[in-house]
Design a protein around this motif. Structure first.
Motif, PDB file in Angstrom:
ATOM      1  N   ASP A 118      11.297  27.745  12.147  1.00 59.35           N
ATOM      2  CA  ASP A 118      11.083  27.295  10.758  1.00 59.35           C
ATOM      3  C   ASP A 118       9.643  26.862  10.502  1.00 59.35           C
ATOM      4  OD1 ASP A 118      13.526  27.833   9.643  1.00 59.35           O
ATOM      5  OD2 ASP A 118      14.405  25.902  10.166  1.00 59.35           O
ATOM      6  N   HIS A 146       9.920  30.819   3.666  1.00 53.98           N
ATOM      7  CA  HIS A 146       9.473  30.298   4.964  1.00 53.98           C
ATOM      8  C   HIS A 146       9.586  31.354   6.071  1.00 53.98           C
ATOM      9  CE1 HIS A 146      13.768  29.659   5.958  1.00 53.98           C
ATOM     10  NE2 HIS A 146      13.382  29.563   7.206  1.00 53.98           N
ATOM     11  N   HIS A 170      15.515  35.765  11.505  1.00 55.17           N
ATOM     12  CA  HIS A 170      16.511  34.734  11.778  1.00 55.17           C
ATOM     13  C   HIS A 170      17.417  34.359  10.595  1.00 55.17           C
ATOM     14  CE1 HIS A 170      13.675  31.595  10.249  1.00 55.17           C
ATOM     15  NE2 HIS A 170      14.751  30.831  10.132  1.00 55.17           N
ATOM     16  N   HIS A 171      17.167  34.963   9.407  1.00 54.16           N
ATOM     17  CA  HIS A 171      18.111  34.762   8.298  1.00 54.16           C
ATOM     18  C   HIS A 171      18.751  36.080   7.871  1.00 54.16           C
ATOM     19  CE1 HIS A 171      17.842  30.480   7.419  1.00 54.16           C
ATOM     20  NE2 HIS A 171      16.539  30.554   7.673  1.00 54.16           N
TER      21      HIS A 171
HETATM   22 FE   LIG Z   1      15.050  29.147   8.727  1.00 52.79          FE
END
Ligand SMILES: [Fe+2]
Length: 268
Positions: A118, A146, A170-171
């Protein structure tokens, strides 16, 4: 007299006045009709460059690891919640990866990606990150950015283990409903699939300044509900398995900078 009748192969180090060189030596005995050694052929191959390259590669990997820890420490100073989240996600992702049978290198670079996944939230104003009420569509859009920002930051560092790409994915969900690129099943690497599951479970199970923890059972129910649609079936099974076997999130009560210093001292 050279009695050994088989070929010999070994490495030697020769010290010169101001340098050391490494050689591979092969000795091949030639036998006469009486099965006696009458001549030995010696072959040498200078390995110095190869050995020094390996040493340099180890040093480079160690510097990269320290760079990652330094970046994670920087984030911790800015936002202790994000940092704690990333460290717990990192630990769970590593545990799932090892149980799934990923090799040592994959686990190593997944650790790096998890610890920084993140990092792109540095671009998001704290007021949005910690907003206690529902986000507006515009604010949600800013948070989604992000992923792209994190990728742009990390791709500057040429990690051998594709750390930037893992963070970029990662999303994403295997049915294509994730963001930012809507990747599907085989387009998403296994490390990112693991990171996604660990990220969801940790986020739901932990307290935030703006909401209470929903508890680990609710978190595991959520990934079960998305198993095979948004999330990889095997990885969800493995995550549930590690919790059934007693896995617990670590409560970090000291800053990452202190942990890094302690770890490096214990290695010396
Ligand atoms: Fe994230």
């Amino acid at each position: 007299m050279f009695r050994r009748k088989k070929t010999d192969n070994f490495q030697i180090k020769i010290r010169f006045v101001n340098k050391e060189e490494y050689f591979n030596v092969t000795l091949i005995p030639l036998l006469n009709g009486k099965n006696e050694v009458y001549k030995i052929i010696g072959l040498t191959h200078n390995l110095t460059d190869h050995i020094l390259n390996e040493k340099n590669l180890k040093k480079l990997n160690s510097s990269l690891e320290k760079t990652i820890d330094a970046l994670a420490t920087l984030e911790e100073y800015r936002d202790p919640y994000t940092a704690g989240h990333q460290r717990r996600v990192c630990d769970l992702a590593k545990t799932i990866a090892k149980t799934c049978g990923l090799d040592e290198q994959q686990v190593h670079w997944l650790r790096s990606a998890s610890l920084l996944h993140d990092i792109g939230k540095n671009h998001v104003p704290s007021a949005i990150l910690t907003k206690p009420t529902r986000l507006t569509p515009a604010e949600y859009e800013i948070i989604r950015e992000h992923v792209e920002s994190g990728y742009q930051i990390l791709k500057i560092i040429d990690f051998p283990g594709n750390v930037a790409e893992i963070v970029y994915q990662h999303h994403e969900f295997i049915d294509g409903s994730g963001y930012p690129r809507g990747l599907k099943e085989n387009e998403i690497c296994i490390e990112a699939k693991i990171l996604t599951v660990a990220d969801i479970v940790e986020a739901m199970a932990s307290h935030r300044p703006y909401r209470a923890s929903r508890g680990i059972d609710v978190a595991l129910d959520q990934i079960r509900m998305w198993q095979g649609t948004k999330l990889d079936t095997k990885i969800v099974d493995t995550c549930i398995q590690v919790f059934n076997e007693g896995y617990q999130f670590i409560e970090y009560n000291k800053p990452l900078s202190q942990i890094v210093i302690e770890e490096s001292l214990s290695r010396e």
